[in-house]
Design a protein around this motif. Structure first.
Motif, mmCIF file in Angstrom:
data_model
loop_
_atom_site.group_PDB
_atom_site.id
_atom_site.type_symbol
_atom_site.label_atom_id
_atom_site.label_comp_id
_atom_site.label_asym_id
_atom_site.label_seq_id
_atom_site.Cartn_x
_atom_site.Cartn_y
_atom_site.Cartn_z
ATOM 1 N N HIS A 60 -41.351 -27.690 9.601
ATOM 2 C CA HIS A 60 -40.166 -26.822 9.512
ATOM 3 C C HIS A 60 -40.521 -25.337 9.416
ATOM 4 C CE1 HIS A 60 -37.749 -30.437 8.937
ATOM 5 N NE2 HIS A 60 -38.605 -30.797 8.006
ATOM 6 N N MET A 61 -41.683 -24.956 9.939
ATOM 7 C CA MET A 61 -42.132 -23.570 9.837
ATOM 8 C C MET A 61 -41.215 -22.605 10.589
ATOM 9 S SD MET A 61 -44.258 -21.404 8.559
ATOM 10 C CE MET A 61 -45.768 -22.181 8.049
ATOM 11 N N ALA A 62 -40.805 -22.964 11.787
ATOM 12 C CA ALA A 62 -39.963 -22.050 12.575
ATOM 13 C C ALA A 62 -38.653 -21.749 11.848
ATOM 14 C CB ALA A 62 -39.685 -22.634 13.953
ATOM 15 N N MET A 63 -38.012 -22.767 11.326
ATOM 16 C CA MET A 63 -36.753 -22.549 10.612
ATOM 17 C C MET A 63 -36.978 -21.786 9.308
ATOM 18 S SD MET A 63 -34.353 -23.426 12.494
ATOM 19 C CE MET A 63 -33.076 -23.115 11.304
ATOM 20 N N ALA A 64 -38.104 -22.015 8.662
ATOM 21 C CA ALA A 64 -38.413 -21.271 7.435
ATOM 22 C C ALA A 64 -38.564 -19.782 7.731
ATOM 23 C CB ALA A 64 -39.689 -21.820 6.787
ATOM 24 N N ILE A 65 -39.240 -19.462 8.827
ATOM 25 C CA ILE A 65 -39.415 -18.057 9.195
ATOM 26 C C ILE A 65 -38.077 -17.429 9.573
ATOM 27 C CG2 ILE A 65 -40.439 -16.520 10.919
ATOM 28 C CD1 ILE A 65 -42.891 -18.430 10.879
ATOM 29 N N ILE A 66 -37.294 -18.136 10.364
ATOM 30 C CA ILE A 66 -35.987 -17.611 10.785
ATOM 31 C C ILE A 66 -35.079 -17.400 9.578
ATOM 32 C CG2 ILE A 66 -33.883 -18.176 12.066
ATOM 33 C CD1 ILE A 66 -35.772 -19.505 14.142
ATOM 34 N N SER A 67 -35.081 -18.356 8.650
ATOM 35 C CA SER A 67 -34.225 -18.205 7.470
ATOM 36 C C SER A 67 -34.694 -17.049 6.590
ATOM 37 C CB SER A 67 -34.173 -19.503 6.661
ATOM 38 O OG SER A 67 -35.408 -19.755 6.023
ATOM 39 N N THR A 68 -35.990 -16.777 6.580
ATOM 40 C CA THR A 68 -36.507 -15.652 5.804
ATOM 41 C C THR A 68 -36.062 -14.332 6.407
ATOM 42 O OG1 THR A 68 -38.433 -16.942 5.163
ATOM 43 C CG2 THR A 68 -38.611 -14.576 4.917
ATOM 44 N N ILE A 69 -36.118 -14.242 7.720
ATOM 45 C CA ILE A 69 -35.770 -12.995 8.395
ATOM 46 C C ILE A 69 -34.272 -12.704 8.309
ATOM 47 C CG2 ILE A 69 -35.677 -11.852 10.656
ATOM 48 C CD1 ILE A 69 -38.306 -13.355 11.305
ATOM 49 N N PHE A 70 -33.458 -13.720 8.557
ATOM 50 C CA PHE A 70 -32.019 -13.494 8.709
ATOM 51 C C PHE A 70 -31.177 -13.859 7.492
ATOM 52 C CE2 PHE A 70 -33.445 -14.047 13.134
ATOM 53 C CZ PHE A 70 -33.080 -12.810 13.611
ATOM 54 N N CYS A 71 -31.713 -14.595 6.551
ATOM 55 C CA CYS A 71 -30.851 -15.092 5.469
ATOM 56 C C CYS A 71 -31.273 -14.573 4.102
ATOM 57 C CB CYS A 71 -30.820 -16.610 5.493
ATOM 58 S SG CYS A 71 -30.036 -17.272 6.983
ATOM 59 N N CYS A 72 -32.164 -15.263 3.458
ATOM 60 C CA CYS A 72 -32.492 -14.928 2.073
ATOM 61 C C CYS A 72 -34.009 -14.876 1.905
ATOM 62 C CB CYS A 72 -31.889 -15.965 1.140
ATOM 63 S SG CYS A 72 -32.164 -15.599 -0.598
ATOM 64 N N LEU A 73 -34.522 -13.686 1.722
ATOM 65 C CA LEU A 73 -35.968 -13.463 1.669
ATOM 66 C C LEU A 73 -36.687 -14.281 0.591
ATOM 67 C CD1 LEU A 73 -38.341 -11.820 2.863
ATOM 68 C CD2 LEU A 73 -37.860 -10.118 1.116
ATOM 69 N N PHE B 230 -36.038 -17.117 -1.118
ATOM 70 C CA PHE B 230 -36.056 -18.555 -0.875
ATOM 71 C C PHE B 230 -36.746 -18.887 0.435
ATOM 72 C CE2 PHE B 230 -31.963 -18.507 -3.503
ATOM 73 C CZ PHE B 230 -32.659 -18.695 -4.682
ATOM 74 N N GLY B 231 -36.649 -18.011 1.409
ATOM 75 C CA GLY B 231 -37.340 -18.204 2.680
ATOM 76 C C GLY B 231 -38.846 -18.167 2.519
ATOM 77 N N ILE B 232 -39.330 -17.314 1.625
ATOM 78 C CA ILE B 232 -40.769 -17.254 1.370
ATOM 79 C C ILE B 232 -41.267 -18.560 0.770
ATOM 80 C CG2 ILE B 232 -42.551 -16.138 -0.037
ATOM 81 C CD1 ILE B 232 -41.025 -13.506 0.440
ATOM 82 N N VAL B 233 -40.498 -19.126 -0.140
ATOM 83 C CA VAL B 233 -40.857 -20.429 -0.715
ATOM 84 C C VAL B 233 -40.913 -21.478 0.396
ATOM 85 C CG1 VAL B 233 -40.180 -22.246 -2.320
ATOM 86 C CG2 VAL B 233 -39.876 -19.859 -2.964
ATOM 87 N N ALA B 234 -39.950 -21.437 1.306
ATOM 88 C CA ALA B 234 -39.935 -22.384 2.426
ATOM 89 C C ALA B 234 -41.167 -22.219 3.305
ATOM 90 C CB ALA B 234 -38.663 -22.199 3.252
ATOM 91 N N ILE B 235 -41.571 -20.982 3.568
ATOM 92 C CA ILE B 235 -42.761 -20.741 4.384
ATOM 93 C C ILE B 235 -44.015 -21.270 3.692
ATOM 94 C CG2 ILE B 235 -44.292 -18.932 5.272
ATOM 95 C CD1 ILE B 235 -41.782 -17.317 5.945
ATOM 96 N N VAL B 236 -44.130 -21.047 2.398
ATOM 97 C CA VAL B 236 -45.297 -21.542 1.655
ATOM 98 C C VAL B 236 -45.353 -23.067 1.720
ATOM 99 C CG1 VAL B 236 -46.313 -21.751 -0.652
ATOM 100 C CG2 VAL B 236 -45.447 -19.541 0.140
ATOM 101 N N LYS B 237 -44.221 -23.718 1.493
ATOM 102 C CA LYS B 237 -44.185 -25.184 1.548
ATOM 103 C C LYS B 237 -44.498 -25.685 2.948
ATOM 104 C CE LYS B 237 -43.200 -26.037 -2.709
ATOM 105 N NZ LYS B 237 -44.129 -26.774 -3.561
ATOM 106 N N ALA B 238 -43.960 -25.011 3.974
ATOM 107 C CA ALA B 238 -44.208 -25.420 5.355
ATOM 108 C C ALA B 238 -45.682 -25.256 5.726
ATOM 109 C CB ALA B 238 -43.335 -24.618 6.307
#
Length: 83
Positions: free
Chosen positions: A13-26, A28-36
């Motif tokens: 889910h790396m692509a969606m984690a990056i997109i959510s970080t850029i466009f949504c909520c920095l 929580f998106g960073i946590v998603a990128i780390v997990k991905a």
């Protein structure tokens, strides 16, 4: 070691984690990128269950980031509309 006997690598889910970080909520998106980013590493080191847990966490934090971002944008637009 027979590679065909290994369980399939979970989607990271790396692509969606990056997109959510850029466009949504920095944050929580960073946590998603780390997990991905942990998914492939755990998988290649033989920690298949941990790779699946990290993949699930990445998806969860991506969803939280998107929802938080949408709510924030909605509140911001609502407050600007009132003023």
């Amino acid at each position: 070691m027979n590679r065909s006997a290994l369980p399939p690598c979970p989607k990271n889910h790396m692509a969606m984690a990056i997109i959510s970080t850029i466009f949504c909520c920095l944050p929580f998106g960073i946590v998603a990128i780390v997990k991905a980013s942990q998914v492939n590493s755990f998988y290649m080191n033989g920690f298949y269950e941990r790779a699946q847990i990290s993949a699930n966490d990445a998806q969860k934090w991506t969803i939280i980031s998107v929802i938080t971002g949408l709510l924030s944008w909605g509140c911001w637009c609502g407050l600007n509309f009132i003023n």
